[in-house]
Motif scaffolding. Sequence first.
Motif, PDB file in Angstrom:
ATOM      1  N   HIS A 103      -5.623  16.103  -1.098  1.00 56.76           N
ATOM      2  CA  HIS A 103      -6.263  14.797  -1.177  1.00 56.76           C
ATOM      3  C   HIS A 103      -5.159  13.751  -1.136  1.00 56.76           C
ATOM      4  CE1 HIS A 103      -9.506  17.281  -2.745  1.00 56.76           C
ATOM      5  NE2 HIS A 103     -10.324  16.261  -2.556  1.00 56.76           N
ATOM      6  N   TRP A 104      -5.524  12.538  -0.751  1.00 58.31           N
ATOM      7  CA  TRP A 104      -4.559  11.450  -0.683  1.00 58.31           C
ATOM      8  C   TRP A 104      -4.909  10.419  -1.732  1.00 58.31           C
ATOM      9  CZ3 TRP A 104      -0.309  12.094   2.066  1.00 58.31           C
ATOM     10  CH2 TRP A 104      -0.325  13.090   3.027  1.00 58.31           C
ATOM     11  N   LEU A 105      -3.953  10.104  -2.562  1.00 59.79           N
ATOM     12  CA  LEU A 105      -4.099   9.072  -3.576  1.00 59.79           C
ATOM     13  C   LEU A 105      -3.525   7.787  -2.995  1.00 59.79           C
ATOM     14  CD1 LEU A 105      -4.645   8.206  -6.548  1.00 59.79           C
ATOM     15  CD2 LEU A 105      -2.266   8.792  -7.000  1.00 59.79           C
ATOM     16  N   TRP A 106      -4.401   6.807  -2.739  1.00 60.92           N
ATOM     17  CA  TRP A 106      -3.997   5.518  -2.186  1.00 60.92           C
ATOM     18  C   TRP A 106      -3.832   4.540  -3.329  1.00 60.92           C
ATOM     19  CZ3 TRP A 106      -4.086   4.309   3.208  1.00 60.92           C
ATOM     20  CH2 TRP A 106      -4.473   5.371   4.015  1.00 60.92           C
TER      21      TRP A 106
ATOM     22  N   MET B 247       0.842  -1.168   0.000  1.00 61.80           N
ATOM     23  CA  MET B 247       0.000   0.000   0.000  1.00 61.80           C
ATOM     24  C   MET B 247       0.885   1.228   0.000  1.00 61.80           C
ATOM     25  SD  MET B 247      -3.024  -0.999   2.625  1.00 61.80           S
ATOM     26  CE  MET B 247      -3.825   0.546   2.374  1.00 61.80           C
ATOM     27  N   ASP B 248       0.430   2.224  -0.720  1.00 64.53           N
ATOM     28  CA  ASP B 248       1.193   3.448  -0.835  1.00 64.53           C
ATOM     29  C   ASP B 248       0.215   4.606  -0.914  1.00 64.53           C
ATOM     30  OD1 ASP B 248       3.386   5.140  -1.205  1.00 64.53           O
ATOM     31  OD2 ASP B 248       3.270   4.947  -3.376  1.00 64.53           O
ATOM     32  N   GLU B 249       0.592   5.733  -0.365  1.00 58.79           N
ATOM     33  CA  GLU B 249      -0.234   6.918  -0.495  1.00 58.79           C
ATOM     34  C   GLU B 249       0.649   8.115  -0.795  1.00 58.79           C
ATOM     35  OE1 GLU B 249       1.083   7.052   3.636  1.00 58.79           O
ATOM     36  OE2 GLU B 249       0.004   5.465   2.642  1.00 58.79           O
ATOM     37  N   VAL B 250       0.081   9.040  -1.533  1.00 59.95           N
ATOM     38  CA  VAL B 250       0.802  10.249  -1.899  1.00 59.95           C
ATOM     39  C   VAL B 250      -0.200  11.400  -1.866  1.00 59.95           C
ATOM     40  CG1 VAL B 250       0.458   9.967  -4.390  1.00 59.95           C
ATOM     41  CG2 VAL B 250       2.398  11.261  -3.568  1.00 59.95           C
TER      42      VAL B 250
ATOM     43  N   ASN C 124      -5.879   8.574   7.502  1.00 58.91           N
ATOM     44  CA  ASN C 124      -5.915   8.060   8.869  1.00 58.91           C
ATOM     45  C   ASN C 124      -6.219   6.563   8.830  1.00 58.91           C
ATOM     46  OD1 ASN C 124      -8.654   7.976   8.306  1.00 58.91           O
ATOM     47  ND2 ASN C 124      -9.145   9.740   9.558  1.00 58.91           N
ATOM     48  N   ALA C 125      -6.349   5.967  10.013  1.00 57.17           N
ATOM     49  CA  ALA C 125      -6.577   4.525  10.086  1.00 57.17           C
ATOM     50  C   ALA C 125      -7.916   4.130   9.476  1.00 57.17           C
ATOM     51  CB  ALA C 125      -6.502   4.068  11.537  1.00 57.17           C
ATOM     52  N   LYS C 126      -8.931   4.952   9.637  1.00 55.40           N
ATOM     53  CA  LYS C 126     -10.251   4.651   9.066  1.00 55.40           C
ATOM     54  C   LYS C 126     -10.195   4.641   7.536  1.00 55.40           C
ATOM     55  CE  LYS C 126     -15.051   6.156   9.214  1.00 55.40           C
ATOM     56  NZ  LYS C 126     -15.986   7.168   9.728  1.00 55.40           N
ATOM     57  N   ALA C 127      -9.456   5.568   6.977  1.00 53.23           N
ATOM     58  CA  ALA C 127      -9.306   5.612   5.525  1.00 53.23           C
ATOM     59  C   ALA C 127      -8.549   4.385   5.014  1.00 53.23           C
ATOM     60  CB  ALA C 127      -8.584   6.891   5.116  1.00 53.23           C
ATOM     61  N   ALA C 128      -7.533   3.943   5.760  1.00 57.98           N
ATOM     62  CA  ALA C 128      -6.780   2.746   5.368  1.00 57.98           C
ATOM     63  C   ALA C 128      -7.664   1.511   5.409  1.00 57.98           C
ATOM     64  CB  ALA C 128      -5.581   2.566   6.292  1.00 57.98           C
ATOM     65  N   LYS C 129      -8.504   1.423   6.420  1.00 55.36           N
ATOM     66  CA  LYS C 129      -9.408   0.277   6.535  1.00 55.36           C
ATOM     67  C   LYS C 129     -10.424   0.273   5.402  1.00 55.36           C
ATOM     68  CE  LYS C 129     -12.301  -2.167   9.810  1.00 55.36           C
ATOM     69  NZ  LYS C 129     -12.826  -2.196  11.172  1.00 55.36           N
ATOM     70  N   ARG C 130     -10.945   1.431   5.055  1.00 60.62           N
ATOM     71  CA  ARG C 130     -11.911   1.545   3.962  1.00 60.62           C
ATOM     72  C   ARG C 130     -11.296   1.087   2.641  1.00 60.62           C
ATOM     73  NH1 ARG C 130     -13.568   7.166   3.677  1.00 60.62           N
ATOM     74  NH2 ARG C 130     -14.713   6.649   5.550  1.00 60.62           N
ATOM     75  N   PHE C 131     -10.052   1.481   2.415  1.00 62.13           N
ATOM     76  CA  PHE C 131      -9.377   1.084   1.184  1.00 62.13           C
ATOM     77  C   PHE C 131      -9.091  -0.419   1.176  1.00 62.13           C
ATOM     78  CE2 PHE C 131      -5.349   1.056  -1.438  1.00 62.13           C
ATOM     79  CZ  PHE C 131      -6.017   1.153  -2.645  1.00 62.13           C
ATOM     80  N   SER C 132      -8.676  -0.961   2.309  1.00 62.01           N
ATOM     81  CA  SER C 132      -8.362  -2.390   2.399  1.00 62.01           C
ATOM     82  C   SER C 132      -9.601  -3.258   2.228  1.00 62.01           C
ATOM     83  CB  SER C 132      -7.711  -2.704   3.736  1.00 62.01           C
ATOM     84  OG  SER C 132      -6.531  -1.986   3.867  1.00 62.01           O
ATOM     85  N   LYS C 133     -10.742  -2.780   2.716  1.00 62.78           N
ATOM     86  CA  LYS C 133     -11.992  -3.535   2.581  1.00 62.78           C
ATOM     87  C   LYS C 133     -12.332  -3.802   1.125  1.00 62.78           C
ATOM     88  CE  LYS C 133     -14.958  -2.557   6.495  1.00 62.78           C
ATOM     89  NZ  LYS C 133     -16.162  -1.867   6.931  1.00 62.78           N
ATOM     90  N   ARG C 134     -11.976  -2.874   0.261  1.00 64.19           N
ATOM     91  CA  ARG C 134     -12.251  -3.049  -1.170  1.00 64.19           C
ATOM     92  C   ARG C 134     -11.333  -4.082  -1.801  1.00 64.19           C
ATOM     93  NH1 ARG C 134     -12.714   2.729  -3.993  1.00 64.19           N
ATOM     94  NH2 ARG C 134     -11.633   1.494  -5.516  1.00 64.19           N
ATOM     95  N   LEU C 135     -10.127  -4.226  -1.280  1.00 62.98           N
ATOM     96  CA  LEU C 135      -9.124  -5.080  -1.908  1.00 62.98           C
ATOM     97  C   LEU C 135      -9.258  -6.558  -1.568  1.00 62.98           C
ATOM     98  CD1 LEU C 135      -6.016  -2.830  -1.429  1.00 62.98           C
ATOM     99  CD2 LEU C 135      -7.233  -3.274  -3.544  1.00 62.98           C
ATOM    100  N   VAL C 136      -9.507  -6.874  -0.304  1.00 54.30           N
ATOM    101  CA  VAL C 136      -9.494  -8.267   0.147  1.00 54.30           C
ATOM    102  C   VAL C 136     -10.527  -9.126  -0.589  1.00 54.30           C
ATOM    103  CG1 VAL C 136      -9.833  -9.777   2.136  1.00 54.30           C
ATOM    104  CG2 VAL C 136      -8.414  -7.747   2.348  1.00 54.30           C
TER     105      VAL C 136
ATOM    106  N   ILE D 289      -1.331  -0.510  10.554  1.00 54.06           N
ATOM    107  CA  ILE D 289      -1.251  -1.963  10.718  1.00 54.06           C
ATOM    108  C   ILE D 289      -2.493  -2.519  11.392  1.00 54.06           C
ATOM    109  CG2 ILE D 289      -0.019  -3.813  11.887  1.00 54.06           C
ATOM    110  CD1 ILE D 289       2.558  -2.304  11.365  1.00 54.06           C
ATOM    111  N   LYS D 290      -2.973  -1.884  12.434  1.00 49.90           N
ATOM    112  CA  LYS D 290      -4.106  -2.419  13.195  1.00 49.90           C
ATOM    113  C   LYS D 290      -5.383  -2.546  12.364  1.00 49.90           C
ATOM    114  CE  LYS D 290      -6.479  -1.959  17.578  1.00 49.90           C
ATOM    115  NZ  LYS D 290      -6.591  -1.194  18.814  1.00 49.90           N
ATOM    116  N   PRO D 291      -5.833  -1.524  11.625  1.00 40.32           N
ATOM    117  CA  PRO D 291      -7.062  -1.715  10.848  1.00 40.32           C
ATOM    118  C   PRO D 291      -6.911  -2.702   9.697  1.00 40.32           C
ATOM    119  CG  PRO D 291      -6.181   0.473  10.485  1.00 40.32           C
ATOM    120  CD  PRO D 291      -5.378  -0.142  11.575  1.00 40.32           C
ATOM    121  N   ILE D 292      -5.735  -2.758   9.107  1.00 33.84           N
ATOM    122  CA  ILE D 292      -5.530  -3.691   7.998  1.00 33.84           C
ATOM    123  C   ILE D 292      -5.418  -5.113   8.520  1.00 33.84           C
ATOM    124  CG2 ILE D 292      -3.987  -4.308   6.105  1.00 33.84           C
ATOM    125  CD1 ILE D 292      -3.274  -1.317   5.953  1.00 33.84           C
TER     126      ILE D 292
END
Length: 82
Positions: free
Chosen positions: A13-16, A1-4, A35-47, A65-68
């Motif tokens: 804005h953050w491009l994940w 995962m990468d963000e810029v 933030n962690a909520k945004a990381a979890k939202r993005f990971s939910k789409r991938l799995v 790490i924790k939300p993912i």
Amino acid sequence: MDEVVITIRGQKHWLWRAIDANVGVLDILVQTRRNAKAAKRFSKRLVPRFCEPRVVIIGKLLNYIKPIKALAADADYRAHKG
């Protein structure tokens, strides 16, 4: 995962991106928060689309790490600073 950070109409804005070693970019998402909520939202789409990863390499913010980990519990987590 990468963000810029990118600027759209004067706002940050953050491009994940989720990147695979063989295929390249798996998915991208643009959000206004980093933030962690945004990381979890993005990971939910991938799995569901690509199954659970074996290894997850994240950036400098270790609080991702924790939300993912809730979505991919068996994955090996590594932080890449650079």
